[in-house]
Design a protein around this motif. Structure first.
Motif, short mmCIF file in Angstrom:
data_model
loop_
_atom_site.label_atom_id
_atom_site.label_comp_id
_atom_site.label_asym_id
_atom_site.label_seq_id
_atom_site.Cartn_x
_atom_site.Cartn_y
_atom_site.Cartn_z
N PHE A 50 0.81 -1.21 0.00
CA PHE A 50 0.00 0.00 0.00
C PHE A 50 0.85 1.27 0.00
O PHE A 50 0.31 2.38 0.08
CB PHE A 50 -0.93 0.00 1.22
N GLY A 51 2.17 1.12 -0.04
CA GLY A 51 3.05 2.28 -0.07
C GLY A 51 3.42 2.81 1.29
O GLY A 51 3.93 3.93 1.40
N ASN A 52 3.18 2.02 2.34
CA ASN A 52 3.54 2.44 3.70
C ASN A 52 5.00 2.06 3.98
O ASN A 52 5.44 0.94 3.68
CB ASN A 52 2.63 1.78 4.73
N LEU A 53 5.73 2.98 4.60
CA LEU A 53 7.13 2.73 4.91
C LEU A 53 7.25 1.67 5.98
O LEU A 53 6.56 1.73 7.01
CB LEU A 53 7.80 4.03 5.38
N ILE A 54 8.09 0.67 5.79
CA ILE A 54 8.29 -0.41 6.75
C ILE A 54 9.77 -0.49 7.10
O ILE A 54 10.61 0.20 6.51
CB ILE A 54 7.80 -1.76 6.19
N SER A 55 10.09 -1.33 8.07
CA SER A 55 11.49 -1.46 8.50
C SER A 55 12.34 -1.96 7.33
O SER A 55 11.97 -2.92 6.65
CB SER A 55 11.61 -2.45 9.66
N PRO A 56 13.47 -1.32 7.09
CA PRO A 56 14.29 -1.70 5.93
C PRO A 56 14.94 -3.07 6.11
O PRO A 56 15.41 -3.42 7.20
CB PRO A 56 15.34 -0.59 5.87
N LEU A 57 14.93 -3.85 5.04
CA LEU A 57 15.65 -5.12 5.05
C LEU A 57 17.16 -4.90 4.99
O LEU A 57 17.94 -5.72 5.44
CB LEU A 57 15.22 -5.98 3.85
N PHE A 58 17.51 -3.77 4.45
CA PHE A 58 18.93 -3.48 4.22
C PHE A 58 19.20 -2.05 4.66
O PHE A 58 18.68 -1.11 4.08
CB PHE A 58 19.24 -3.66 2.74
N PRO A 59 19.99 -1.84 5.72
CA PRO A 59 20.20 -0.49 6.24
C PRO A 59 21.06 0.36 5.31
O PRO A 59 21.78 -0.16 4.46
CB PRO A 59 20.91 -0.74 7.57
N THR A 60 20.98 1.67 5.49
CA THR A 60 21.86 2.59 4.76
C THR A 60 23.32 2.25 5.09
O THR A 60 23.67 1.97 6.24
CB THR A 60 21.54 4.04 5.16
N SER A 61 24.16 2.27 4.08
CA SER A 61 25.54 1.83 4.27
C SER A 61 26.50 2.72 3.49
O SER A 61 26.11 3.43 2.55
CB SER A 61 25.71 0.38 3.81
N LYS A 62 27.75 2.69 3.93
CA LYS A 62 28.85 3.34 3.22
C LYS A 62 29.93 2.32 2.94
O LYS A 62 30.31 1.54 3.82
CB LYS A 62 29.44 4.49 4.06
N GLU A 63 30.41 2.32 1.71
CA GLU A 63 31.50 1.42 1.32
C GLU A 63 32.69 2.25 0.86
O GLU A 63 32.53 3.19 0.09
CB GLU A 63 31.05 0.50 0.20
N THR A 64 33.86 1.88 1.33
CA THR A 64 35.09 2.56 0.93
C THR A 64 36.09 1.51 0.46
O THR A 64 36.39 0.57 1.19
CB THR A 64 35.69 3.36 2.09
N THR A 65 36.57 1.69 -0.76
CA THR A 65 37.54 0.75 -1.33
C THR A 65 38.79 1.50 -1.75
O THR A 65 38.71 2.50 -2.46
CB THR A 65 36.96 0.02 -2.55
N ASN A 66 39.93 1.02 -1.29
CA ASN A 66 41.21 1.55 -1.74
C ASN A 66 41.99 0.42 -2.40
O ASN A 66 42.23 -0.61 -1.79
CB ASN A 66 42.02 2.13 -0.59
N ASN A 67 42.36 0.63 -3.65
CA ASN A 67 43.13 -0.37 -4.38
C ASN A 67 44.45 0.23 -4.84
O ASN A 67 44.45 1.25 -5.55
CB ASN A 67 42.34 -0.91 -5.57
N LYS A 68 45.55 -0.37 -4.44
CA LYS A 68 46.88 0.09 -4.83
C LYS A 68 47.58 -1.02 -5.60
O LYS A 68 47.54 -2.19 -5.21
CB LYS A 68 47.71 0.48 -3.60
N SER A 69 48.23 -0.63 -6.69
CA SER A 69 48.98 -1.59 -7.51
C SER A 69 50.35 -1.02 -7.80
O SER A 69 50.48 0.16 -8.15
CB SER A 69 48.24 -1.87 -8.83
N ASP A 70 51.37 -1.85 -7.65
CA ASP A 70 52.74 -1.47 -7.95
C ASP A 70 53.37 -2.52 -8.86
O ASP A 70 53.20 -3.73 -8.64
CB ASP A 70 53.56 -1.34 -6.66
N PHE A 71 54.10 -2.05 -9.88
CA PHE A 71 54.66 -2.94 -10.89
C PHE A 71 56.12 -2.59 -11.16
O PHE A 71 56.48 -1.42 -11.24
CB PHE A 71 53.88 -2.83 -12.21
N ILE A 72 56.92 -3.62 -11.31
CA ILE A 72 58.30 -3.47 -11.78
C ILE A 72 58.52 -4.51 -12.87
O ILE A 72 58.27 -5.70 -12.66
CB ILE A 72 59.33 -3.67 -10.64
N THR A 73 58.98 -4.06 -14.03
CA THR A 73 59.20 -4.96 -15.16
C THR A 73 60.54 -4.68 -15.79
O THR A 73 60.89 -3.53 -16.05
CB THR A 73 58.09 -4.79 -16.22
N PHE A 74 61.29 -5.75 -16.03
CA PHE A 74 62.54 -5.64 -16.80
C PHE A 74 62.49 -6.63 -17.94
O PHE A 74 62.10 -7.79 -17.77
CB PHE A 74 63.76 -5.92 -15.94
#
Length: 809
Positions: free
Chosen positions: A402-426
């Motif tokens: 009916f469009g009534n707000l109910i308890s969320p199955l999935f709460p508000t969230s924040k995701e933080t991803t840090n990806n570092k890559s280092d390369f050495i080639t000879f």
């Protein structure tokens, strides 16, 4: 053995510098229209008045050649190259240590019949050794675009909605830029105006790294090499806030060459997305999603380099580049939960906002040169790294029928991803000719790459209003790969028949460390990769080529991370540390036929891949879809590519490609489902209309049929593009107007059959875009000549592929 080799080399030196007066004939071979160097042209030298060959060689990547150990006297020379008229010169007098013929310009063939004269045009594809080269530098269809736009219109290549690049239907392909690893966050950061040509190597020789099932795509950038200075400035405007601009500068004086520039851009993209999942167990139910999204990005690219020829044909160079980019985006969706009768039970609204930054650098020190008269040595040390920060906020609100707000199955969230890559080639490569038509090649390569991925997940506590760290989802995973390789090759020719065979040895050590939880694993394996190429020239115009290679695809960091991530109550993503690399045996037969009305190039291929790394999904008892990876048994892929090019009329050029592929998996990922198999096809046609001296008009149409994967099929798509180009002020200024996807028919999507569910998803980009481009060339433009960096001919490091576009966002 060491002393025997030294003695043998000393003997060769003594014989070659003995009492007989000998010298060499050298030169450089280029295309007569644009001065592009011609690689692998065949040069033969005859004593004047004789038919016996006195010496011969093939031109290198820079178009240069040298034929040594010729006694003093008068010679005739003959140069042939597929698609070009044979060049002949007589009575060349060799009376000193070297006779330099300078720059030799070859013209593409002019074929005549009783009714028409076909002006010589560069074919849609040319062979340069084991490469298929597509010249895109003159097309106006790419003005104001990016490298992604170029690849979308290159034969054999396909690009999906997430900018994943496929070669002959497979994303297991290596992408290089100027024979170096692609370190850009996105190929959309590389303007099309910087690109000269695309090189496709479907069966690389043993000289190249074995990574990548379908081969290598090398994006060759424009450079110049004439004395003085030369530059190009470009400015581009596109609808929906798309702007790019840049400058290329090149300067050469005597033995010193300096090249630099700068490019910046702002890009906005919008899209619509839909999906539908039919859950079959425990009872039938549905989840339908409909949403919209947008992405914004800006970038700055700064290259700088210099080369110094300290001794003739011996060059040392230093180059580097810095890329700075930021991006943001959002998507909003409504998700409806339906019962077996497809009646609404509940729904939720979700908003995802993301932002991040990408920084990359690379520095390369290289050398290339001649050892004595005909031996070649090159070496390259490259250090590079990149850092990506990605942040996402997910907000979800749940409602009843009916469009009534109910308890969320999935709460508000924040995701933080840090990806570092280092390369050495000879890498170091050595070429040792043993005769005028035979040579050995060998080399070594060492690669060390480390990827560090730190993922943090915070959930909103509605009581306190604070975000709380979710330790069950946050994780940090590191993957280190050390790859050591060596190869040996031998090539020779007999008349118009030539061959090249090789063997590459690669040792791989991989170490994965899940710092969250302390789970570690190691992989250690040694593999051999044989290659073979056979070529038969038929006359001066046609040739047939047969090639074989063995390839490997190693699992990347996202596919091996064993930590379970659940960004959604209905989906779980988890890697598989037990994945093994997949191996492919690849065969290809190609033929180039030149006729009075154009060129026809059929290419047939067959690939057999074992231990296929496949995305695999299944349903848990609680109707949660788990997405992971596993090794399937094997699959066969085979097909035919047909490339057509015609320029019967002076005012009209036509280029077309038709591709037909068949894929069959030996067995399904789930025993209760039939293995996927099916037929795919794609076609495109590009027409250029030359309207006198007024302007050029180009049309491009492409159709991509469905694609087969381990658990389903990809959706078909098509697009039509138009472009108009006008040159002004002695061809120094070019104005281009183009429109992409006029009828808005581009789309991407998949139909997936999994254990306990059937799913369909699609993305429709806002791809109908108008561009206006201005470009201006200045400096010594009347002597323009494409530069081919001297050392790059041996560099073949593949893309690290440590960023998997299928990762959840």
């Amino acid at each position: 053995m060491k002393y025997l080799n030294l003695s043998f080399l000393f003997l060769l030196f003594f014989v070659s510098t003995g009492f007989a007066q000998t010298g060499k004939i050298s030169g450089k071979i280029v295309d007569s229209k644009d001065n592009t160097p011609l690689e692998s042209a065949t040069i033969k030298v005859f004593k004047s008045g004789e038919t016996k060959i006195s010496g011969g060689n093939l031109s290198n990547k820079s178009g240069e050649f040298s034929i040594d150990k010729l006694s003093y006297g008068s010679y005739n020379i003959e140069i042939s190259f597929i698609g070009y008229e044979t060049y002949k010169s007589e009575n060349i007098l060799l009376e000193a240590s070297e006779k330099d013929l300078g720059v030799i310009k070859m013209s593409s063939s002019a074929m005549m019949t009783d009714e028409v004269v076909v002006e010589g045009e560069m074919p849609i594809m040319t062979f340069e050794g084991d490469k298929k080269v597509f010249d895109i530098g003159k097309s106006s269809l790419f003005k104001g675009g990016t490298a992604i736009d170029v690849l979308k219109k290159t034969p054999l290549i396909d690009v999906d909605a997430d900018d994943n690049v496929s070669l002959r239907g497979s994303q297991n392909v290596k992408i290089l830029i100027d024979d170096k690893p692609n370190r850009m966050g996105s190929l959309k950061q590389l303007p099309a105006e910087m690109i000269e040509k695309i090189e496709v190597i479907t069966n690389p020789s043993a000289k190249y790294e074995a990574e990548g099932i379908t081969g290598i795509i090398n994006i060759v950038l424009k450079k110049t090499s004439q004395t003085g200075y030369q530059g190009t400035a470009m400015l581009n405007f596109g609808t929906y806030d798309k702007y790019t601009g840049g400058l290329n500068l090149n300067y050469k004086k005597d033995a010193l060459t300096v090249f630099t520039g700068g490019w910046l851009g702002i890009q906005n993209y919008r899209f619509d997305m839909t999906s539908s999942i039919n859950y079959l167990v425990p009872v039938s139910s549905y989840l339908n999603m409909d949403g919209k999204g947008k992405n914004f990005s800006k970038f700055l690219y700064l290259p700088l380099g210099a080369e110094y020829e300290f001794i003739k044909r011996n060059t040392i160079g230093l180059e580097g580049a810095l890329t700075l980019a930021s991006f943001s985006g959002s998507n909003n969706s409504r998700n409806d939960l339906l019962n077996a009768n497809q009646n609404l039970v509940s729904y939720y609204l979700r908003n995802n906002d993301n932002a991040g930054e990408f920084n990359n650098y690379f520095v390369s020190l290289y050398y290339t040169g001649k050892l004595g008269e005909d031996k070649e040595l090159s070496a390259d040390l490259t250090i590079s790294g990149n850092n990506t920060d990605f942040n996402m906020t997910r907000v979800q609100k749940d409602y009843d029928v009916f469009g009534n707000l109910i308890s969320p199955l999935f709460p508000t969230s924040k995701e933080t991803t840090n990806n570092k890559s280092d390369f050495i080639t000879f890498q170091s490569d050595y070429v040792h000719p043993v005769s005028a038509v035979s040579k050995f090649e060998g080399g070594i390569k060492f690669t060390n790459r480390k990827n560090d991925n730190d993922y943090v997940y915070d959930s909103l506590d509605y009581n306190s209003g604070q975000y709380i760290r979710n330790l069950g989802t946050s994780n940090r995973f590191q993957l280190t790969d050390r790859i050591s390789a060596g190869y040996l090759m031998f090539g020779s020719s007999f008349g118009k028949f030539s061959f090249k065979t090789g063997l590459r040895l690669e040792h791989t050590f991989s170490k994965g460390e899940l710092l969250t939880g302390g789970q570690n694993f190691e992989k250690d394996y040694l593999n051999l990769f044989p290659t073979l190429s056979l070529t038969q020239k038929i006359g001066d115009m046609n040739q047939i080529q047969l090639a074989y290679s063995r390839r490997i695809t190693r699992p990347n960091i996202w596919r091996m991370n064993p930590f379970r991530v659940q960004p959604d109550p209905r989906f779980i993503f988890v890697g598989n540390p037990d994945l093994n690399p997949e191996f492919t045996d690849s065969y290809e037969l190609s033929y180039s036929l030149y006729t009075p009305i154009g060129t026809i190039t059929p290419l047939a291929f067959f690939r057999r891949t074992k231990d296929v790394i496949s995305q695999y999904s299944y349903l848990t008892d609680s109707n949660v879809t788990v997405i992971t990876y596993k090794n399937a048994s094997a699959f066969n892929s085979y097909g035919v590519d047909l490339l057509l090019s015609s320029s019967v009329l002076k005012w009209l050029n036509l280029n077309s490609t038709f591709s037909f592929y068949e894929t069959k998996f030996d067995e399904a990922l789930e025993s209760n489902y039939k293995a996927e198999e099916g037929f795919s096809w794609r076609a495109n046609i590009r027409s250029t209309f030359i309207i006198g001296d007024l302007f050029n008009f180009e049309v491009f149409y492409a159709y991509n049929g469905k694609k087969i994967n381990a658990q389903g099929t990809g959706m078909p798509s098509s697009n039509l593009d138009l472009a108009i180009t006008k040159t002004l002020f002695d061809n120094s200024t070019t104005i281009t107007f183009r429109i992409t996807d006029i009828f808005k028919t581009s789309k991407w999507g998949n139909d997936v059959t999994g254990s306990g569910y059937i799913a369909t998803n699609s993305t429709i980009p806002d791809s109908r875009i108008a561009y206006l481009n201005f470009s201006y060339r200045f400096g010594n433009t009347n002597k323009y000549m494409t530069k081919q960096k001297k050392v790059k001919q041996n560099m073949n490091e593949g893309q690290d592929q440590q960023q998997d576009q299928s990762r959840p966002q």
